[in-house]
Design a protein around this motif. Sequence first.
Motif, mmCIF file in Angstrom:
data_model
loop_
_atom_site.group_PDB
_atom_site.id
_atom_site.type_symbol
_atom_site.label_atom_id
_atom_site.label_comp_id
_atom_site.label_asym_id
_atom_site.label_seq_id
_atom_site.Cartn_x
_atom_site.Cartn_y
_atom_site.Cartn_z
ATOM 1 N N ASP A 47 -7.054 4.488 5.325
ATOM 2 C CA ASP A 47 -6.550 4.816 6.445
ATOM 3 C C ASP A 47 -7.525 4.058 7.495
ATOM 4 O OD1 ASP A 47 -4.514 6.008 5.406
ATOM 5 O OD2 ASP A 47 -5.388 8.019 5.345
ATOM 6 N N PHE A 48 -8.919 4.325 7.655
ATOM 7 C CA PHE A 48 -9.896 4.082 8.512
ATOM 8 C C PHE A 48 -9.548 2.520 8.852
ATOM 9 C CE2 PHE A 48 -13.873 2.399 9.938
ATOM 10 C CZ PHE A 48 -14.490 3.211 10.602
ATOM 11 N N LEU A 49 -9.525 1.829 7.741
ATOM 12 C CA LEU A 49 -9.400 0.220 8.181
ATOM 13 C C LEU A 49 -7.957 -0.272 8.573
ATOM 14 C CD1 LEU A 49 -11.332 -1.152 5.095
ATOM 15 C CD2 LEU A 49 -12.432 -0.901 7.484
ATOM 16 N N GLY A 50 -7.015 0.781 8.464
ATOM 17 C CA GLY A 50 -5.816 0.355 8.822
ATOM 18 C C GLY A 50 -4.807 -0.648 7.692
ATOM 19 N N LEU A 51 -5.224 -0.712 6.606
ATOM 20 C CA LEU A 51 -4.868 -1.302 5.481
ATOM 21 C C LEU A 51 -3.338 -1.077 5.311
ATOM 22 C CD1 LEU A 51 -7.527 -1.702 2.873
ATOM 23 C CD2 LEU A 51 -7.053 -3.313 4.828
ATOM 24 N N GLN A 52 -2.295 -2.054 5.220
ATOM 25 C CA GLN A 52 -0.847 -1.972 5.064
ATOM 26 C C GLN A 52 -0.552 -2.231 3.820
ATOM 27 O OE1 GLN A 52 0.673 0.275 7.475
ATOM 28 N NE2 GLN A 52 -1.115 0.353 8.590
ATOM 29 N N PRO A 53 0.561 -1.830 3.300
ATOM 30 C CA PRO A 53 1.410 -2.053 2.098
ATOM 31 C C PRO A 53 1.652 -3.686 2.277
ATOM 32 C CG PRO A 53 2.393 -0.116 2.436
ATOM 33 C CD PRO A 53 1.270 -0.611 3.727
ATOM 34 N N VAL A 72 -9.886 -1.624 -6.552
ATOM 35 C CA VAL A 72 -8.521 -1.488 -7.571
ATOM 36 C C VAL A 72 -7.795 -0.153 -7.228
ATOM 37 C CG1 VAL A 72 -7.654 -1.606 -9.627
ATOM 38 C CG2 VAL A 72 -9.366 -2.797 -9.391
ATOM 39 N N VAL A 73 -8.597 0.772 -7.084
ATOM 40 C CA VAL A 73 -7.870 2.206 -6.648
ATOM 41 C C VAL A 73 -6.992 2.104 -5.344
ATOM 42 C CG1 VAL A 73 -7.934 4.443 -6.486
ATOM 43 C CG2 VAL A 73 -9.128 3.417 -8.301
ATOM 44 N N ARG A 74 -7.864 1.288 -4.159
ATOM 45 C CA ARG A 74 -7.310 1.193 -2.968
ATOM 46 C C ARG A 74 -6.105 0.461 -2.820
ATOM 47 N NH1 ARG A 74 -12.952 -0.221 -1.891
ATOM 48 N NH2 ARG A 74 -14.055 1.688 -1.431
ATOM 49 N N SER A 75 -5.837 -0.552 -3.915
ATOM 50 C CA SER A 75 -5.049 -1.609 -3.780
ATOM 51 C C SER A 75 -3.767 -0.693 -4.539
ATOM 52 C CB SER A 75 -5.360 -2.825 -4.854
ATOM 53 O OG SER A 75 -6.336 -3.495 -4.245
ATOM 54 N N LEU A 80 -1.218 -2.707 -2.305
ATOM 55 C CA LEU A 80 -1.792 -4.136 -1.661
ATOM 56 C C LEU A 80 -1.540 -5.075 -2.940
ATOM 57 C CD1 LEU A 80 -5.257 -2.911 -0.322
ATOM 58 C CD2 LEU A 80 -3.168 -3.036 0.947
ATOM 59 N N ARG A 81 -1.649 -6.640 -2.411
ATOM 60 C CA ARG A 81 -1.665 -7.311 -3.471
ATOM 61 C C ARG A 81 -3.128 -7.597 -3.815
ATOM 62 N NH1 ARG A 81 -0.368 -11.854 -0.559
ATOM 63 N NH2 ARG A 81 -0.480 -13.051 -2.129
ATOM 64 N N LEU A 82 -3.603 -7.569 -5.063
ATOM 65 C CA LEU A 82 -4.934 -7.727 -5.511
ATOM 66 C C LEU A 82 -5.191 -8.988 -5.971
ATOM 67 C CD1 LEU A 82 -7.889 -6.113 -5.883
ATOM 68 C CD2 LEU A 82 -6.876 -5.570 -8.257
ATOM 69 N N LEU A 83 -6.123 -9.763 -5.526
ATOM 70 C CA LEU A 83 -6.655 -11.163 -5.990
ATOM 71 C C LEU A 83 -7.823 -10.784 -6.785
ATOM 72 C CD1 LEU A 83 -6.012 -13.104 -2.787
ATOM 73 C CD2 LEU A 83 -4.365 -13.024 -4.572
ATOM 74 N N GLN A 120 -4.597 -24.529 -6.390
ATOM 75 C CA GLN A 120 -4.067 -24.255 -5.329
ATOM 76 C C GLN A 120 -4.883 -23.554 -4.322
ATOM 77 O OE1 GLN A 120 0.435 -23.145 -5.068
ATOM 78 N NE2 GLN A 120 -0.301 -21.421 -3.532
ATOM 79 N N LYS A 121 -5.283 -23.872 -3.211
ATOM 80 C CA LYS A 121 -6.012 -23.211 -2.296
ATOM 81 C C LYS A 121 -5.576 -22.042 -1.807
ATOM 82 C CE LYS A 121 -8.979 -23.376 2.018
ATOM 83 N NZ LYS A 121 -9.357 -24.208 3.183
ATOM 84 N N ILE A 122 -6.181 -20.609 -2.016
ATOM 85 C CA ILE A 122 -5.574 -19.490 -1.647
ATOM 86 C C ILE A 122 -6.219 -18.897 -0.447
ATOM 87 C CG2 ILE A 122 -5.710 -16.865 -2.531
ATOM 88 C CD1 ILE A 122 -5.842 -18.241 -5.257
ATOM 89 N N PRO A 123 -5.263 -18.495 0.545
ATOM 90 C CA PRO A 123 -5.624 -18.036 1.928
ATOM 91 C C PRO A 123 -6.915 -16.782 1.665
ATOM 92 C CG PRO A 123 -3.503 -18.248 1.756
ATOM 93 C CD PRO A 123 -3.784 -18.292 0.262
ATOM 94 N N ALA A 124 -7.449 -16.598 2.740
ATOM 95 C CA ALA A 124 -8.696 -15.435 2.971
ATOM 96 C C ALA A 124 -7.673 -14.127 2.444
ATOM 97 C CB ALA A 124 -9.062 -15.437 4.023
ATOM 98 N N PRO A 125 -8.197 -13.334 1.771
ATOM 99 C CA PRO A 125 -7.570 -11.806 1.759
ATOM 100 C C PRO A 125 -7.638 -11.170 3.060
ATOM 101 C CG PRO A 125 -9.689 -11.810 0.642
ATOM 102 C CD PRO A 125 -9.778 -13.307 1.165
ATOM 103 N N THR A 126 -7.039 -10.169 3.268
ATOM 104 C CA THR A 126 -7.153 -9.143 4.392
ATOM 105 C C THR A 126 -8.308 -8.262 4.094
ATOM 106 O OG1 THR A 126 -4.714 -9.063 4.254
ATOM 107 C CG2 THR A 126 -5.940 -7.549 5.687
ATOM 108 N N PHE A 127 -8.441 -7.900 3.007
ATOM 109 C CA PHE A 127 -9.967 -7.041 2.707
ATOM 110 C C PHE A 127 -10.716 -7.424 1.508
ATOM 111 C CE2 PHE A 127 -11.259 -3.507 0.022
ATOM 112 C CZ PHE A 127 -12.175 -2.791 0.669
#
Length: 340
Positions: A47-53, A72-75, A80-83, A120-127
């Motif tokens: 909630d603090f960081l504003g992470l979204q599904p 993992v629990v936040r994901s 979230l999509r966990l890398l 395959q290069k993977i984009p930077a994660p949100t978090f």
Amino acid sequence: MVLEEFLSEWRNSSDRVLVHTSGSTGAPKPMWPEKEKMRNSARITCDFLGLQPGDTALLCMNLKYIGAKMVVVRSIERRLRLLSVEPSGHPMAALLQGQSVTETDFHDPAALPHPCPQGQKIPAPTFAAMVPLQVYNTLQVPEEAALLRQIRHLIIGGGAIDDQLAAALRDFPHAVWSTYGMTETLSHIALRRLNGSEASEWYQPFPSVKVSLDKDDCLMINAPLVHEGTLKTNDRAEIVPGKGFRILGRKDNVIVSGGIKIQIEEVEHALKPYLSAPFIITRRKDVKFGEAEILLTEATDTDAVTAICRRVLPKYWIPREVRHIDHIPMTETGKPKRKV
């Protein structure tokens, strides 16, 4: 522990999971926190960081410890999509090379990790959550540093962030945070911004957290959503209403030498810009002074180290002895093993 093992433990019928303390002040200890309190902690941070599904999170730390488990629990809680990459000093390298990266899409509550396409290069994660050593190493490689700068929410915990690292992060375009917390609080209960106009040395507790000081100026934490009762820490702190709190050092890291109180962390902080070799401040018993401050260093030229101490430190902070040792013992998260 691998991710599949933790997911199996998380989804079983028990209301608790096993975690271990970091071992920075002694041997790592097992703990069994409640899953519901871990969920509470996850919701507070998301909630603090504003992470979204649908946002992506990076798991790059050892799942034996609470910091990684909480990623993992936040994901799971925020879908979230966990890398996931193998824990290492260069977590961005795996994303750039597309090597040994797995993805778990927690839109499906029963999701399991599956390999990402190789090469395959993977984009930077949100978090992402990292320890200081991972961030420092990443900044030494331009391509890895460029990817790190693209992370929208980077939290750094598990060890002290020195002035040099803080300066390197100051111009990052997205939010970078230093965390304050411990295994007992199920990761962090306060954050401070490291970059931008909001950068500060003062930690801001989450709204559900109250902090105070005991008679020894040690931080007391009341965080009912993540910990039962008031938690007394060994961290000496200063609290300023409206600003938050800052940590001065651990109570058990105070050396009393000839009646003078010396905070180990303050001496180390003062010397950090001038000593290139790893070092640590410790103590020994002394007949005359009660305790004597000792500097242990991996540098072989102890006379040069002594000269620097005399030049940059206040008189009563100068170590009584500078001693060479081959290796400063460290935890996996980059903290010195002071007991060792």
